[in-house]
Design a protein around this motif. Structure first.
Motif, short mmCIF file in Angstrom:
data_model
loop_
_atom_site.label_atom_id
_atom_site.label_comp_id
_atom_site.label_asym_id
_atom_site.label_seq_id
_atom_site.Cartn_x
_atom_site.Cartn_y
_atom_site.Cartn_z
N ARG A 86 9.96 22.67 -15.20
CA ARG A 86 8.87 21.69 -15.19
C ARG A 86 9.06 20.66 -16.31
O ARG A 86 8.86 19.47 -16.10
CB ARG A 86 7.53 22.39 -15.33
N SER A 87 9.48 21.14 -17.47
CA SER A 87 9.71 20.23 -18.59
C SER A 87 10.91 19.33 -18.32
O SER A 87 10.95 18.20 -18.79
CB SER A 87 9.95 21.01 -19.88
N GLU A 124 11.79 20.97 -25.42
CA GLU A 124 10.95 21.10 -24.23
C GLU A 124 11.79 20.99 -22.96
O GLU A 124 11.58 21.74 -22.00
CB GLU A 124 9.88 19.99 -24.22
N ARG A 137 11.72 18.06 -15.41
CA ARG A 137 11.22 16.96 -14.59
C ARG A 137 10.40 16.00 -15.43
O ARG A 137 10.48 14.79 -15.26
CB ARG A 137 10.36 17.50 -13.45
N LYS A 138 9.62 16.54 -16.34
CA LYS A 138 8.73 15.73 -17.15
C LYS A 138 9.50 14.81 -18.11
O LYS A 138 9.14 13.66 -18.30
CB LYS A 138 7.79 16.65 -17.94
N HIS A 139 10.56 15.35 -18.73
CA HIS A 139 11.26 14.61 -19.79
C HIS A 139 12.63 14.09 -19.38
O HIS A 139 13.38 13.62 -20.24
CB HIS A 139 11.43 15.52 -21.02
N THR A 154 13.86 10.14 -8.27
CA THR A 154 12.77 10.96 -8.80
C THR A 154 12.02 11.70 -7.70
O THR A 154 11.61 12.83 -7.91
CB THR A 154 11.77 10.08 -9.57
#
Length: 131
Positions: A83-84, A77, A86-88, A124
């Protein structure tokens, strides 16, 4: 113990110890879920649902992976989209910094290190401004 007092038949114990325990050894909780069918029973209009075990063949909605499968899922991912990433990001950084080697190919680990190096030194809240 408690389980043996609830399961009175030998067949039920056999199913529990031979099928269910090995399947859920990495999953500490959330071994079942209620899936809404978005239907109503005709006689009293009660909402209908299905109770199902997760991580089984033929489940209605795939469960989130756990253990080594989770690390492989997060790595794929992470490399797929921004986007992934940033998410992970924090999970991948923890994976790379851990003493145990993640269950990933060396090429994947190198790609993860390269992508994480782009975010070194950033907080972040700055990630949104860059991308």
């Amino acid at each position: 113990g408690l389980v043996e007092s609830m399961l009175t038949s030998p067949e039920a114990r056999q199913i529990l110890y031979e099928r269910l325990l090995p399947r859920y050894k990495d999953r500490h909780f959330h071994v079942s879920r209620v899936v809404n069918l978005w239907k109503y029973r005709q006689r009293d209009t009660t909402p209908m649902a299905v109770l199902e075990y997760v991580d089984r063949p033929g489940e209605m909605r795939p469960a989130n992976p756990v253990g080594a499968a989770r690390k492989q899922h997060v790595a794929m991912e992470f490399l797929e989209t921004r986007r992934s990433r940033r998410k992970h990001l924090s999970e991948v950084q923890r994976m790379l910094e851990s003493k145990k080697k993640p269950p990933l190919d060396e090429a994947v680990l190198e790609a993860l290190r390269f992508e994480c190096s782009k975010y070194e030194g950033l907080e972040t809240n700055q990630l949104v401004e860059i991308e």
